[in-house]
Structure formats: C-alpha cells, structure tokens
Design an enzyme around this catalytic site. Structure first.
Site, mmCIF file in Angstrom:
data_model
loop_
_atom_site.group_PDB
_atom_site.id
_atom_site.type_symbol
_atom_site.label_atom_id
_atom_site.label_comp_id
_atom_site.label_asym_id
_atom_site.label_seq_id
_atom_site.Cartn_x
_atom_site.Cartn_y
_atom_site.Cartn_z
ATOM 1 N N ASP A 41 1.783 -4.473 1.860
ATOM 2 C CA ASP A 41 0.584 -3.893 2.432
ATOM 3 C C ASP A 41 -0.468 -4.988 2.534
ATOM 4 O O ASP A 41 -0.511 -5.912 1.721
ATOM 5 C CB ASP A 41 0.099 -2.742 1.543
ATOM 6 C CG ASP A 41 -1.071 -1.993 2.156
ATOM 7 O OD1 ASP A 41 -1.393 -2.263 3.325
ATOM 8 O OD2 ASP A 41 -1.658 -1.139 1.467
ATOM 9 N N ASP A 68 6.739 5.336 1.451
ATOM 10 C CA ASP A 68 6.516 4.769 0.120
ATOM 11 C C ASP A 68 5.540 5.677 -0.608
ATOM 12 O O ASP A 68 4.742 6.386 0.013
ATOM 13 C CB ASP A 68 5.929 3.359 0.194
ATOM 14 C CG ASP A 68 4.423 3.392 0.457
ATOM 15 O OD1 ASP A 68 3.647 3.191 -0.496
ATOM 16 O OD2 ASP A 68 4.020 3.639 1.617
#
Length: 375
Positions: free
Chosen positions: A92, A269
């Site tokens: 990320d 996720d």
C-alpha cells in the site's frame, strides 16, 4: 506480469483468474494476509508458505519507510530478501494512513506530510516519492498515492479529495513509467478508485481510473458503516475493465468476500482474520467460535477437522482455549494461522466453484454455515 481471466461464472460476475509474476502465480480470487511491517503478526514466513500457502502478502510503504527504513532495505536487496519471503508482495502507498493518522499529518497538493508516530519527525510523501520507496522495497504490485477519505465527509470534500487523487495518479504514473528499468520491470502499478459514498463520484473515479490503463485497479475507501459496500462495489466493478484485476481494499468478513467475489472482485486484504484470532474469535467451516467460552474447556476435538492444514486438524479446541486464556504467545499464533488457513480455504473453494459454474448455489449454502455463531 500478466492477468488472465480463466473462467467466468454463469450466474454471477465472479471469475477465476491467474496473475503471473516473476515470483510466482497468484490464483484469483485471492485473500492477501496483511504484513504491515514485513511480518504477518506472530506468523513465520515458512508457516505462511508451507501451511497457509499464501500466494501473496501485503506490506505498507509508510511503515516500512519509517522502520526499518530504506537504508536497511537497500542493504538487504529489498523486502523479499530481508524477510525471506520469495513469493509476491503488494505494498500500500500510505493512502490509508492519510485517513488513519489524520491527527498527525497535513495534506496539500504536493503530497502528505506525516509526523512520525515513532520519533515525531516530519516526513513528506508525494506521488513520486512513494513510487521511489516502493521501488526500493521491491514490491511486485505497487499502489499509487491516494487519500482514503474519512467517514462521514461532505460531498464537496469527497469531490476535492477524489480529484486530487486523480492528479496524484497522473504524477505517480508518469514517475513510475519514467523510472522503469530492465531490473524493475517485474513491478506493476495499481490505480485506486475513490469517491466516498457518492455514486456519481464513484462513477467519475472509476472512469478516470479505467482510462489511466494501469496493470490493475483497486477500490478504496469502502470500509465505512453505511451498508453500501455491495452497491458501491457493483457500481465500480461494472465500469472497471474486465481484463484487469480488481482489488477491494481492506475487506473483510467471510460474507463480504463471497458477496464481492460475486460482483467481480479478484483480490482482498484485511487484518480481521489475524486480529480476531488474537482476540479468540475463530472462523471455521462449522461457524464462528469464541474460543474463550467455557464450553470449549474440555472439547478435545480438532479446531477444524475439515481443513487440510495440519495445525487446524491437529490441535484441539480445549488446548487452544487454554493457551488463549493463559495468554500464551503460542495461542495467538495458532489462532492467527487457523483463521488465515480458513480465509485461504474459502477463496480457493470459491475459485473451484466458479470453475464448475456452481458458485452462487455454493455461496448461498456455505454462508448459512460459516457465518453462524456457535460460541
């Protein structure tokens, strides 16, 4: 890196696909364990590979930049070598921290200035610098810098934020292309749809992200208690191109995974399986268990006999309860491994059912069992 849709379900928008990377093949739909700091909490990498059999895990650009830092990761040759994980990694960009660390950051057109939660130092993250950081990390899938908007937020705030995220996408994409070399050609870039709960903004954002034509596309900012997750996900998935992988960020429960697979999502996720496991909540093929409950005190049956993982089928509920109640670290590990084993089992069963054109009937049947509370 390549993405191939192998099969589409006949009664839903679910699909089974393959993401081929230099470090292995990712079978979709897939759930990705979260390893923010280069570690899935309490779980060694050999267990992730040999027992849970995770195709891919996550790291976080913001946290890895602060600790251990780029000097360490550069010396190690990247995160894969540093943590001895040789399958794919997604990172990320730090966009979620724009939301979660809102009290410790300032936001401008240039980027985001964070005040480090470690030592208080100021750190500027720009669309270009997060690409450079992820180049050093060596992640196989990189995310562009975006703003995960707070909830609730006004329409005007959501619109301004979305438009800035689109401008950041252009800057990040240009820098990604400008820094492409033969050595880092294995890395792929995902763009991120934003727009909060506002349908017209989500449509605008999905169209802009589709036009950016990156390797994959993500849907961000959906973790809010409005009950609009499925509506927004379906709206966006219908716009995003079918030939590219779709990643729903930060989701979620077993119910959410299956319902969003039916809407066309390929990748997920969430910290839920490990966090809930550490707190004593187990997801099993028979339902949801609070292992702290006294009813399991003398239950010497396996944690989940239906899972092929040796751990879940070997250790008993009574033993795991004893460890959790006694605050033994092994209990946190066993519960986390079990929950991730369950999540990977769930998405692999979903993939199998998609390939057999039986996904919707299977989904409706299995949800009646796995979401039942039996604690």
């Amino acid at each position: 890196m390549q993405f191939l849709v192998e099969h589409e379900d006949q009664c839903s928008k679910a699909r089974a696909g393959l993401i081929t990377t230099g470090k292995g093949t990712i079978q979709t739909p897939i759930f990705m364990p979260v390893g923010t700091l280069g570690s899935v909490k309490s779980i060694p990498q050999n267990v992730l590979q040999d027992h849970i059999n995770a195709d891919i895990i996550l790291g976080n650009t913001y946290h890895l930049y602060l600790r251990p830092g780029m000097q360490v990761l550069d010396a190690a040759g990247g995160l894969h070598s540093f943590m001895e994980w040789h399958r794919p990694i997604l990172t990320d960009s730090g966009g979620y921290q724009v939301y979660s660390l809102a009290k410790n950051r300032s936001l401008t057109e240039e980027g985001v200035t964070f005040r480090s939660h470690i030592d208080g130092s100021k750190q500027l993250f720009t669309p270009e610098s997060v690409i450079d950081i992820q180049r050093s990390i060596g992640s196989d899938i990189m995310m562009v810098l975006d703003e995960c908007t707070p909830y609730p937020c006004s329409y005007s705030y959501a619109k301004d934020s979305m438009e800035r995220t689109h401008r950041w996408l252009k800057r990040g994409s240009d820098h990604f292309d400008a820094t492409l070399t033969e050595q880092n050609a294995y890395q792929a870039l995902f763009a991120i749809v934003q727009g909060s709960v506002y349908k017209d903004l989500r449509i605008q954002s999905a169209e802009a992200i589709a036009a950016a034509d990156r390797f994959g596309n993500a849907i961000g900012g959906v973790c809010h208690p409005t009950g609009q997750l499925y509506e927004i996900t379906e709206l966006v998935c219908d716009i995003l191109p079918k030939h590219k992988p779709r990643y729903l960020m930060g989701v979620g429960t077993p119910l959410d995974l299956l319902e969003c697979i039916a809407l066309g999502v390929d990748m997920f996720d969430c910290v839920m399986p490990t966090r809930n496991g550490r707190n004593g909540t187990l997801f099993t093929t028979a339902g949801i268990i609070n292992i702290k409950n006294s009813k399991w005190k003398t239950d010497c049956s396996p944690i989940d006999a239906q899972l092929s993982n040796a751990l879940s089928g070997h250790y008993s509920k009574a033993y795991l309860r004893h460890l959790i109640i006694s605050k033994e670290p092994l209990g946190l590990q066993l519960a986390s491994v079990h929950n991730l084993t369950f999540y990977l089992w769930l998405v692999r069963q979903a993939r199998k059912q998609i390939q057999q054109n039986n996904f919707v009937a299977w989904k409706n049947h299995v949800l009646q069992t796995i979401m039942k509370k039996i604690s």
